[in-house]
Design a protein around this motif. Structure first.
Motif, PDB file in Angstrom:
ATOM      1  N   GLU A  82      33.706 -14.661  41.128  1.00  0.00           N
ATOM      2  CA  GLU A  82      33.143 -15.148  39.877  1.00  0.00           C
ATOM      3  C   GLU A  82      34.157 -15.026  38.730  1.00  0.00           C
ATOM      4  O   GLU A  82      34.264 -15.921  37.871  1.00  0.00           O
ATOM      5  N   LYS A  83      34.943 -13.937  38.711  1.00  0.00           N
ATOM      6  CA  LYS A  83      35.968 -13.763  37.675  1.00  0.00           C
ATOM      7  C   LYS A  83      37.053 -14.828  37.799  1.00  0.00           C
ATOM      8  O   LYS A  83      37.492 -15.417  36.785  1.00  0.00           O
ATOM      9  N   ASN A  84      37.508 -15.064  39.052  1.00  0.00           N
ATOM     10  CA  ASN A  84      38.545 -16.100  39.261  1.00  0.00           C
ATOM     11  C   ASN A  84      38.035 -17.467  38.833  1.00  0.00           C
ATOM     12  O   ASN A  84      38.764 -18.269  38.244  1.00  0.00           O
ATOM     13  N   ARG A  85      36.798 -17.739  39.113  1.00  0.00           N
ATOM     14  CA  ARG A  85      36.216 -19.033  38.749  1.00  0.00           C
ATOM     15  C   ARG A  85      36.174 -19.182  37.228  1.00  0.00           C
ATOM     16  O   ARG A  85      36.536 -20.232  36.665  1.00  0.00           O
ATOM     17  N   SER A  86      35.737 -18.130  36.533  1.00  0.00           N
ATOM     18  CA  SER A  86      35.648 -18.195  35.070  1.00  0.00           C
ATOM     19  C   SER A  86      37.028 -18.395  34.449  1.00  0.00           C
ATOM     20  O   SER A  86      37.197 -19.172  33.481  1.00  0.00           O
ATOM     21  N   MET A  87      38.017 -17.703  35.020  1.00  0.00           N
ATOM     22  CA  MET A  87      39.367 -17.819  34.472  1.00  0.00           C
ATOM     23  C   MET A  87      39.911 -19.227  34.681  1.00  0.00           C
ATOM     24  O   MET A  87      40.505 -19.817  33.775  1.00  0.00           O
ATOM     25  N   ALA A 101      30.240  -7.551  50.246  1.00  0.00           N
ATOM     26  CA  ALA A 101      30.046  -8.959  49.903  1.00  0.00           C
ATOM     27  C   ALA A 101      29.775  -9.122  48.407  1.00  0.00           C
ATOM     28  O   ALA A 101      30.234 -10.092  47.781  1.00  0.00           O
ATOM     29  N   LYS A 102      29.033  -8.209  47.841  1.00  0.00           N
ATOM     30  CA  LYS A 102      28.762  -8.274  46.413  1.00  0.00           C
ATOM     31  C   LYS A 102      30.052  -8.102  45.603  1.00  0.00           C
ATOM     32  O   LYS A 102      30.242  -8.758  44.565  1.00  0.00           O
ATOM     33  N   ALA A 103      30.940  -7.190  46.079  1.00  0.00           N
ATOM     34  CA  ALA A 103      32.220  -6.997  45.386  1.00  0.00           C
ATOM     35  C   ALA A 103      33.078  -8.260  45.446  1.00  0.00           C
ATOM     36  O   ALA A 103      33.724  -8.648  44.453  1.00  0.00           O
ATOM     37  N   GLN A 104      33.077  -8.906  46.620  1.00  0.00           N
ATOM     38  CA  GLN A 104      33.839 -10.153  46.760  1.00  0.00           C
ATOM     39  C   GLN A 104      33.268 -11.235  45.837  1.00  0.00           C
ATOM     40  O   GLN A 104      34.002 -12.039  45.275  1.00  0.00           O
ATOM     41  N   LEU A 105      31.944 -11.212  45.653  1.00  0.00           N
ATOM     42  CA  LEU A 105      31.323 -12.200  44.771  1.00  0.00           C
ATOM     43  C   LEU A 105      31.732 -11.963  43.322  1.00  0.00           C
ATOM     44  O   LEU A 105      31.997 -12.921  42.570  1.00  0.00           O
ATOM     45  N   VAL A 106      31.799 -10.713  42.917  1.00  0.00           N
ATOM     46  CA  VAL A 106      32.216 -10.395  41.549  1.00  0.00           C
ATOM     47  C   VAL A 106      33.635 -10.897  41.302  1.00  0.00           C
ATOM     48  O   VAL A 106      33.938 -11.514  40.251  1.00  0.00           O
ATOM     49  N   LEU A 107      34.536 -10.659  42.285  1.00  0.00           N
ATOM     50  CA  LEU A 107      35.915 -11.115  42.149  1.00  0.00           C
ATOM     51  C   LEU A 107      35.985 -12.633  42.103  1.00  0.00           C
ATOM     52  O   LEU A 107      36.719 -13.223  41.283  1.00  0.00           O
ATOM     53  N   VAL A 135      38.802 -22.294  43.607  1.00  0.00           N
ATOM     54  CA  VAL A 135      38.091 -21.084  43.191  1.00  0.00           C
ATOM     55  C   VAL A 135      36.570 -21.314  43.186  1.00  0.00           C
ATOM     56  O   VAL A 135      35.784 -20.392  43.432  1.00  0.00           O
ATOM     57  N   GLU A 136      36.160 -22.554  42.929  1.00  0.00           N
ATOM     58  CA  GLU A 136      34.728 -22.866  42.991  1.00  0.00           C
ATOM     59  C   GLU A 136      34.198 -22.697  44.406  1.00  0.00           C
ATOM     60  O   GLU A 136      33.094 -22.154  44.626  1.00  0.00           O
ATOM     61  N   SER A 137      34.998 -23.143  45.367  1.00  0.00           N
ATOM     62  CA  SER A 137      34.598 -23.006  46.776  1.00  0.00           C
ATOM     63  C   SER A 137      34.536 -21.542  47.189  1.00  0.00           C
ATOM     64  O   SER A 137      33.611 -21.118  47.894  1.00  0.00           O
ATOM     65  N   SER A 138      35.508 -20.750  46.738  1.00  0.00           N
ATOM     66  CA  SER A 138      35.506 -19.324  47.068  1.00  0.00           C
ATOM     67  C   SER A 138      34.297 -18.620  46.462  1.00  0.00           C
ATOM     68  O   SER A 138      33.684 -17.740  47.082  1.00  0.00           O
TER      69      SER A 138
END
Length: 372
Positions: free
Chosen positions: A132-137, A124-130, A155-158
């Motif tokens: 967060e990157k998509n959201r920033s981009m 779950a932490k790995a999915q959160l990191v991904l 991406v905000e919802s994800s």
């Protein structure tokens, strides 16, 4: 003529004896005459059990109590997890201290469950990191005008879903760790093991009973008191009681609580007597009987009720005065127990009275005490 002279002499001698005492004549016809005295009054002997010495004492007015002793503090230890029992380290009757390890449950399944949930948390932490990157981009592209609002919302919802997943998996890990800790069952208080419900190898469910602990330092008696006497009982009153099997010893306690309602199926109200049991000689389940002291009168002159005679208007006692019986008027108090009655006036400490009601003696009768 000589014969007649002898007869006259004998009669004269008898007359002289009656007038002045004994006379002894040498003549063969003379008789010895002894003087007579009036008999004195008869001395009555009283046994020590038939008299009582007047004394000052404390009068206690009691309400009887009878009930069973039970521990104030006791607890039943239950399993917080479904597991197999690995070790039971105590037996019934064994004393334990707070924090002692009592039971160990098998932890193999619990450790496996914990490892699984830790792995899920890492995922779950790995999915959160991904996320967060998509959201920033997406946010960066939106600022440059290259990303639509719809794709930013997605991406905000994800990202928020990934955050929630991490929190959920962290909670699962915490529960698994807690379950692993609870596989080691410790004593929550000082006391004794009164019941052992499991053995090594047993499988216990969640809330399965393991052990029962009791603390003998504080006990209480639940004593039913009739409703017509409950008004006399109050919190804080002292109580004394005895226990069969512990001879020659009287125990004490005090009224701790009074139930507000009658006991089902009876006309009595439960009263709870708190008992300090520092030496732990008393045990739960023992039967106790005694009295609650509802009132106490200090330092009053008292005699046995059998010593008081007369009627409601005039009461008296038979008092020993100079070795003779004297009728002494007394004023008695309403303070009376089954064995003593308080005297307001007429007697002093140290007086001796006749306490056997069957003995009736007139004033002035001389008496003595048996054995004296």
């Amino acid at each position: 003529m000589k014969k007649n002279f002898a007869v006259v002499l004998t009669v004269a001698a008898v007359v002289a004896a009656g007038a002045g005492g004994a006379r002894y004549l040498k003549n063969d016809t003379a008789q010895a005459v002894a003087p007579t005295t009036a008999p004195g009054p008869t001395v009555v002997e009283l046994a020590a059990s038939e008299i009582s010495e007047v004394r000052k004492t404390d009068l206690r007015f009691n309400v009887p109590l009878a009930g069973t002793l039970r521990p104030v503090d006791q607890t039943t230890l239950k399993s917080e997890v479904a597991a197999k029992v690995s070790e039971v380290l105590v037996q019934e009757g064994q004393p334990v201290k707070k924090g002692d390890v009592l039971v160990r449950l098998d932890t193999e399944d619990l450790e496996t469950r914990l490892n699984e949930r830790v792995a899920n948390l890492e995922s779950a932490k790995a999915q959160l990191v991904l996320a967060e990157k998509n959201r920033s981009m997406k946010l960066s592209l939106q600022q440059k005008g290259y990303a639509a609002q719809a794709s930013v919302n997605e991406v905000e919802s994800s990202y928020r879903a990934a955050q929630a997943s991490v929190r959920a998996q962290q909670a699962q890990v915490d529960l698994a760790r807690k379950a692993l800790e609870e596989a080691v069952v410790k004593a929550p208080m000082d006391g004794f093991v009164s019941e052992r419900a499991v053995n090594p190898g047993d499988k216990v469910p969640v809330d399965g009973k393991l052990l029962t602990l009791i603390d003998l330092a504080k006990l209480e008696i639940e004593a039913p008191v009739p409703t017509n006497e409950i008004a006399l009982v109050a919190v804080g009153q002292k109580a004394s009681f005895r226990v069969p099997g512990i001879e020659g010893r009287e125990f004490s306690g005090r009224v701790e609580r009074i139930n507000p309602t009658t006991k089902a199926g009876s006309r009595s109200i439960p009263v709870y007597i708190r008992v300090e049991n520092g030496d732990q000689v008393l045990r739960g389940g023992m039967f106790a009987s005694g009295d609650i002291v509802v009132r106490e009168v200090k330092e009053v002159v008292a005699v046995p009720p059998e010593a008081v005679r007369g009627d409601a208007d005039r009461k008296y006692v038979l008092k020993l005065d100079g070795g003779k019986i004297a009728r002494q008027s007394v004023e008695v108090s309403e303070d009376a127990t089954a064995t003593l009655v308080a005297v307001k006036s007429g007697l002093s400490e140290g007086d001796t009275v006749v306490s056997a009601p069957s003995i009736i003696l007139e004033p002035g009768t001389p008496v003595r005490i048996g054995g004296k």
